[in-house]
Structures are given as C-alpha cells and as structure tokens.
Design a protein around this motif. Sequence first.
Motif, PDB file in Angstrom:
ATOM      1  N   GLY A 187      10.516  -1.127  -7.306  1.00 53.44           N
ATOM      2  CA  GLY A 187       9.297  -1.033  -7.156  1.00 53.44           C
ATOM      3  C   GLY A 187       8.578  -0.262  -6.399  1.00 53.44           C
ATOM      4  O   GLY A 187       7.185  -0.115  -6.203  1.00 53.44           O
ATOM      5  N   LYS A 188       9.085   0.681  -5.471  1.00 54.86           N
ATOM      6  CA  LYS A 188       8.729   1.546  -4.394  1.00 54.86           C
ATOM      7  C   LYS A 188       7.998   2.735  -5.200  1.00 54.86           C
ATOM      8  O   LYS A 188       8.726   2.893  -6.275  1.00 54.86           O
ATOM      9  CB  LYS A 188       9.777   1.882  -3.623  1.00 54.86           C
ATOM     10  N   VAL A 189       7.013   3.192  -4.952  1.00 54.83           N
ATOM     11  CA  VAL A 189       6.052   4.222  -5.634  1.00 54.83           C
ATOM     12  C   VAL A 189       6.602   5.353  -4.877  1.00 54.83           C
ATOM     13  O   VAL A 189       6.175   5.358  -3.526  1.00 54.83           O
ATOM     14  CB  VAL A 189       4.875   3.808  -5.549  1.00 54.83           C
ATOM     15  N   GLU A 190       6.642   6.690  -5.431  1.00 57.74           N
ATOM     16  CA  GLU A 190       6.969   7.850  -4.919  1.00 57.74           C
ATOM     17  C   GLU A 190       6.153   8.936  -5.775  1.00 57.74           C
ATOM     18  O   GLU A 190       6.260   8.933  -6.896  1.00 57.74           O
ATOM     19  CB  GLU A 190       8.299   8.162  -4.731  1.00 57.74           C
ATOM     20  N   PHE A 191       5.314   9.782  -5.212  1.00 60.72           N
ATOM     21  CA  PHE A 191       4.681  10.695  -5.994  1.00 60.72           C
ATOM     22  C   PHE A 191       5.183  12.133  -5.746  1.00 60.72           C
ATOM     23  O   PHE A 191       5.620  12.356  -4.707  1.00 60.72           O
ATOM     24  CB  PHE A 191       3.229  10.735  -5.514  1.00 60.72           C
ATOM     25  N   PRO A 192       5.219  13.015  -6.878  1.00 66.01           N
ATOM     26  CA  PRO A 192       5.425  14.295  -6.640  1.00 66.01           C
ATOM     27  C   PRO A 192       4.251  15.184  -6.177  1.00 66.01           C
ATOM     28  O   PRO A 192       3.132  14.510  -5.810  1.00 66.01           O
ATOM     29  CB  PRO A 192       5.877  14.612  -7.987  1.00 66.01           C
ATOM     30  N   ASP A 193       4.392  16.136  -5.583  1.00 64.17           N
ATOM     31  CA  ASP A 193       3.263  17.007  -5.205  1.00 64.17           C
ATOM     32  C   ASP A 193       2.007  17.044  -6.267  1.00 64.17           C
ATOM     33  O   ASP A 193       2.446  17.261  -7.400  1.00 64.17           O
ATOM     34  CB  ASP A 193       3.551  18.441  -4.835  1.00 64.17           C
TER      35      ASP A 193
ATOM     36  N   GLN B 132       3.201   3.760  -0.175  1.00 67.49           N
ATOM     37  CA  GLN B 132       3.313   2.195  -0.528  1.00 67.49           C
ATOM     38  C   GLN B 132       2.173   1.665   0.024  1.00 67.49           C
ATOM     39  O   GLN B 132       1.601   0.758  -0.659  1.00 67.49           O
ATOM     40  CB  GLN B 132       4.557   1.733  -0.050  1.00 67.49           C
ATOM     41  N   GLU B 133       1.757   1.942   1.312  1.00 71.87           N
ATOM     42  CA  GLU B 133       0.407   1.272   1.827  1.00 71.87           C
ATOM     43  C   GLU B 133      -0.892   1.567   1.006  1.00 71.87           C
ATOM     44  O   GLU B 133      -1.760   0.733   0.727  1.00 71.87           O
ATOM     45  CB  GLU B 133       0.235   1.681   3.336  1.00 71.87           C
ATOM     46  N   GLN B 134      -0.826   2.998   0.642  1.00 76.18           N
ATOM     47  CA  GLN B 134      -2.154   3.105   0.141  1.00 76.18           C
ATOM     48  C   GLN B 134      -2.033   2.401  -1.509  1.00 76.18           C
ATOM     49  O   GLN B 134      -3.215   1.879  -1.550  1.00 76.18           O
ATOM     50  CB  GLN B 134      -2.063   4.697  -0.618  1.00 76.18           C
ATOM     51  N   VAL B 135      -1.059   2.189  -1.920  1.00 78.28           N
ATOM     52  CA  VAL B 135      -1.007   1.568  -3.568  1.00 78.28           C
ATOM     53  C   VAL B 135      -1.279   0.138  -3.300  1.00 78.28           C
ATOM     54  O   VAL B 135      -1.889  -0.489  -4.159  1.00 78.28           O
ATOM     55  CB  VAL B 135       0.466   1.913  -4.153  1.00 78.28           C
ATOM     56  N   GLU B 136      -0.776  -0.600  -2.060  1.00 76.86           N
ATOM     57  CA  GLU B 136      -0.528  -2.016  -1.942  1.00 76.86           C
ATOM     58  C   GLU B 136      -2.142  -2.035  -1.608  1.00 76.86           C
ATOM     59  O   GLU B 136      -2.860  -3.287  -2.101  1.00 76.86           O
ATOM     60  CB  GLU B 136       0.206  -2.324  -1.008  1.00 76.86           C
ATOM     61  N   GLY B 137      -2.692  -1.397  -0.992  1.00 75.27           N
ATOM     62  CA  GLY B 137      -4.285  -1.607  -0.559  1.00 75.27           C
ATOM     63  C   GLY B 137      -4.996  -1.378  -1.739  1.00 75.27           C
ATOM     64  O   GLY B 137      -6.152  -2.203  -1.733  1.00 75.27           O
ATOM     65  N   MET B 138      -4.997  -0.366  -2.500  1.00 75.40           N
ATOM     66  CA  MET B 138      -5.822  -0.509  -3.742  1.00 75.40           C
ATOM     67  C   MET B 138      -5.724  -1.605  -4.771  1.00 75.40           C
ATOM     68  O   MET B 138      -6.536  -1.821  -5.482  1.00 75.40           O
ATOM     69  CB  MET B 138      -5.356   0.881  -4.469  1.00 75.40           C
ATOM     70  N   LEU B 139      -4.322  -1.983  -4.967  1.00 67.90           N
ATOM     71  CA  LEU B 139      -4.060  -3.251  -5.726  1.00 67.90           C
ATOM     72  C   LEU B 139      -4.718  -4.513  -5.253  1.00 67.90           C
ATOM     73  O   LEU B 139      -5.036  -5.494  -5.990  1.00 67.90           O
ATOM     74  CB  LEU B 139      -2.579  -3.507  -5.691  1.00 67.90           C
ATOM     75  N   ALA B 140      -4.963  -4.571  -3.920  1.00 70.19           N
ATOM     76  CA  ALA B 140      -5.859  -5.581  -3.234  1.00 70.19           C
ATOM     77  C   ALA B 140      -7.065  -5.588  -3.242  1.00 70.19           C
ATOM     78  O   ALA B 140      -7.852  -6.323  -2.957  1.00 70.19           O
ATOM     79  CB  ALA B 140      -5.460  -5.736  -1.755  1.00 70.19           C
ATOM     80  N   LEU B 141      -7.760  -4.404  -3.895  1.00 66.97           N
ATOM     81  CA  LEU B 141      -9.237  -4.217  -3.783  1.00 66.97           C
ATOM     82  C   LEU B 141      -9.986  -5.241  -4.417  1.00 66.97           C
ATOM     83  O   LEU B 141     -11.114  -5.453  -4.077  1.00 66.97           O
ATOM     84  CB  LEU B 141      -9.686  -2.746  -4.745  1.00 66.97           C
TER      85      LEU B 141
ATOM     86  N   GLY C  19      -2.706   9.519   6.441  1.00 67.84           N
ATOM     87  CA  GLY C  19      -1.795   9.295   7.233  1.00 67.84           C
ATOM     88  C   GLY C  19      -0.779   8.217   6.854  1.00 67.84           C
ATOM     89  O   GLY C  19       0.380   7.687   7.283  1.00 67.84           O
ATOM     90  N   ALA C  20      -1.520   7.129   6.079  1.00 67.43           N
ATOM     91  CA  ALA C  20      -1.014   5.746   5.426  1.00 67.43           C
ATOM     92  C   ALA C  20       0.344   6.268   4.606  1.00 67.43           C
ATOM     93  O   ALA C  20      -0.013   7.108   3.906  1.00 67.43           O
ATOM     94  CB  ALA C  20      -1.923   5.000   4.824  1.00 67.43           C
ATOM     95  N   SER C  21       1.356   5.536   4.401  1.00 67.58           N
ATOM     96  CA  SER C  21       2.304   5.830   3.448  1.00 67.58           C
ATOM     97  C   SER C  21       1.906   5.643   1.983  1.00 67.58           C
ATOM     98  O   SER C  21       0.587   4.751   1.896  1.00 67.58           O
ATOM     99  CB  SER C  21       3.495   4.968   3.871  1.00 67.58           C
TER     100      SER C  21
ATOM    101  N   LEU D 129      -8.528  -1.673   6.254  1.00 71.77           N
ATOM    102  CA  LEU D 129      -7.894  -0.674   6.757  1.00 71.77           C
ATOM    103  C   LEU D 129      -7.055  -0.152   5.912  1.00 71.77           C
ATOM    104  O   LEU D 129      -6.356   1.140   6.096  1.00 71.77           O
ATOM    105  CB  LEU D 129      -7.401  -1.070   8.371  1.00 71.77           C
ATOM    106  N   GLN D 130      -6.602  -0.730   4.873  1.00 71.00           N
ATOM    107  CA  GLN D 130      -5.452  -0.244   4.064  1.00 71.00           C
ATOM    108  C   GLN D 130      -5.986   0.779   3.048  1.00 71.00           C
ATOM    109  O   GLN D 130      -5.288   1.725   2.646  1.00 71.00           O
ATOM    110  CB  GLN D 130      -5.121  -1.371   3.319  1.00 71.00           C
ATOM    111  N   VAL D 131      -7.203   0.659   2.871  1.00 73.03           N
ATOM    112  CA  VAL D 131      -7.951   1.739   1.798  1.00 73.03           C
ATOM    113  C   VAL D 131      -9.188   2.449   2.560  1.00 73.03           C
ATOM    114  O   VAL D 131      -9.540   3.266   1.587  1.00 73.03           O
ATOM    115  CB  VAL D 131      -8.619   1.026   0.458  1.00 73.03           C
ATOM    116  N   LEU D 132      -9.913   1.969   3.504  1.00 76.42           N
ATOM    117  CA  LEU D 132     -10.890   2.713   4.017  1.00 76.42           C
ATOM    118  C   LEU D 132     -10.488   2.860   5.580  1.00 76.42           C
ATOM    119  O   LEU D 132     -10.524   1.955   6.306  1.00 76.42           O
ATOM    120  CB  LEU D 132     -12.052   1.871   3.631  1.00 76.42           C
TER     121      LEU D 132
END
Length: 454
Positions: A296-302, A261-270, A257-259, A228-231
Amino acid sequence: MPATRPGDWLDPASGLGLGLDDVQPGTFNMTIPTDRYTCPDYAARERDAIWLRSWQIAGRVDEIPKAGDWKRYQILDQSFLIVRGKDDVLRGFVNSCRHRGNALCITETGNAKRGFLCQYHLWSYDLEGNLKGMLRENLAGPIDKTENSLLPVSVDTFAGFIFLNPDPDAVPLREYLGDDVVTLLEPYNIDQFTVVMDVKEAIECNWKVVMDAFEEGYHINGIHPQLLQVLHINPATARYRFFENHSVAMAPFEVQGASTQEQVEGMLALPETFPGTVAVIPRFQELLAPYRDDDGKVEFPDGVTARALLQQATREVLTGMGLDVSNLTDDQMVDNQGWVLFPNYFMTVRAGECHVIMSAPHPDGDPNRCIWHVASYMYLPEEFRDAVRAEAIVVDTPGSHKYFEALQQDYEQMPRQQKGLRNNRLDHMSLVKEEVVVAHFHSVVDRHMAAAQS
C-alpha cells in the motif's frame, strides 16, 4: 481551453500577484490599536462610518425565488426588506411604514404577493414600494401617495449573493467590488453553488476578531495541527493581491519536505475538513493505484505528484458531472483562495466548493459580541441541488452546535482572544509579516473611519 485564465495571476511571471517579500515595510500599519475591538464609542462610530455606508451581503438570490418573496436584513438597529417584484427585479426598502414608522415585517422571510400591509393602521404598499391604500382614505386629509412610498435601499447581486447598501448615495456594487475582483471570481460559477451548511450564532467577540482569524494562516500550527499534513503557510509560496477595499491570498495545498506517503494520507483525510472533496477521493484513489506497492505504500516517478493527481481527479470528476470548470487553472482545482470582501465577508474557494464566514456587530451594540454566520456551498448538477440544500440554523444555546473540526477550533479560540483584548493595559496588537492581509483589512477600516469624519 483558453491559453490564459484569470487564475494565472498566481504565476510570478504574470507580474500580478505579490509574494510576501514583495510587500515592502511600511506598506500597511502593523500596529493595531485594541480599542477598536472593545470601545463602545468606537463601535458607535463604526456604525455610521462602515455599516451604514458599505455594500454587505444580505443573503442568497435563491432564498427569494418567486414574485412576492421577501427577506429581512438587520444590521445593528437598522432593518431592511428585500423583495422580488412581479417583474423579477430584486428591490430593497427600509422596513418602516411611512405613516407612523411601524415595522412592516417582523419575521425573517415570507411572501407578499399582494404587497405589504402595515398591521398598525392598515396602510398598504405594492412590491415596488408604492403606497397603494390607506384606512379611510377619504378622511385622511392631504396625503400625497407619491411622496409616501417606502424608502428605497440599494440592492444588487453578484456570485449568487444579494448585496445591500444602506447609503442612499452608494456607488454601484460592481464599482465597489472592482473589475479585478469580478473577473477573478466569475470563473468559479459561485452563482450556481448550493448551500450545504448555513449557521448563525452570537459569539463573545468583536466582529473584527472573526475577520482577523480567517485572514491569516499564522495560527494553523497552534489551532489546526491536523491541517499541517496538507497545508503549510510557506512565505516562499504564498501569493497575494490587494485591491482598494478587498484582497485575495493563496497558499498551496502541499507540504514542502513531507514524504509522499504523508502527502497522500493528508489528502485522503481532506473530507474531514473540506466535505466537497468526498466525491473526488474515489477517483484520486484510482489514479494512485498504479503507484502503490503490495504493502500500500505510494512511490511516484519523476514528474508525478500527489498534488497533480488530486488536481486531475478534481477536474475529471467535476467535468464528468457536467459542471463548467474550464476557466479555472489546475491550481484552482485544489488550492483554496482566501477572499476578503470588505467589510465582513471572508471566503475560501476552490473548484466545486466554497466556505464563507461573515461577522457583524451584535444588534445590542456591545463591541465584545457579534453575530457570526458560517456557510458552505457546493457546485452540483441542478438535479441534485434540492436534495442537499441545507436549511438555515440559528443557534440559541452557545456551544450546542458542533462545527466541522477546523471551524470548531476557531469557534473556541476567538472568545479567548476577546477576553485578552479587554485588558486595559494592552493598547495595541503587533502583527507579524505573515499577517499582511490582516494589516490590509485594518488599513481599509482606518480609511473608512477617517472618511466619515472628513
């Protein structure tokens, strides 16, 4: 790079794919009788209506690379041989001597450079199936060799797979698959993929329980919570195409709707579930680096997303390895498309890897059992293929083989469903709209069963 690619069907503007709301009520029967999973009589009719009349995958082309190499293919009580001729052509034959019907080959694979020799009475056949010799031929009587060649079976190849059809009147494979299926799958270059997992095992459920399980994502919340973190199967984003016998569906690898950080962590666990992502993750981390703060927190620009960076990393890594992904879209870099090729082939495929599930009736004909065959393939440079190529495993002791996490969860779930289906008072299943691929699959089953009775 081409302006349009076959994978562009996912764009609603293409008019090719369907959203869930585009599938009108009544398109497919959503009520599925349960006797097709448990009834011996139904299973016997399936044998003649489906298994003896359909194209089915019998192996990979690279399993029999040299002249004389052969492999056996068994479906229920029917046995066939596939052999590579001296002319490099693959041919299929019924695995029976034309003299007294003795099985020519009883092992799974081998090489017959000099042709096939029946061990019973020493009749011999060349690689084209022609009867060449008989024991004491001068005393054999009026045996016409030309009338006693091995019985041919239709064999063809696509995407590196060997297909076989027991029906002497089978339509050509490309016609059975259809032009759209061929066009959509060819850009992945699956014919160049290398097997990295190959496991067969008897399992206590009907073969259609296996197919049903992989044709929908409705069960992910209950069986695969780690995904559910990535799909997340969102009816608003899932897309479908339905063909005469086959189908393809896609749900994006992205959780709305996921943050970040949650998206990134899910993809790193793929890599825990999709091993082919191992090579991509280092480049993905490099692309993430400019967007990480000191904690280590990730923030993206638009305009920047984890999904877009994973797409970029995947394309760069595969292209850097000398692999051709130029005809795949950015979506196809990361999104698994779920393909159903009737009757028993399910595949999730993305750039660089695919995972295949096949199921077939158990040879003893018991509808409550089947053989499931799971395999994973990766797109690798030729010089690395032999090093990672997996040997086929046949599991004799149930539960002794451990699959990767998501597959193990399905392996444990499917027999539980079969136990429930055996209850006499449960006469049907009721599908929800998200299970439309399951409904389409059963509509194809119904059509083939009806055609055999007409």
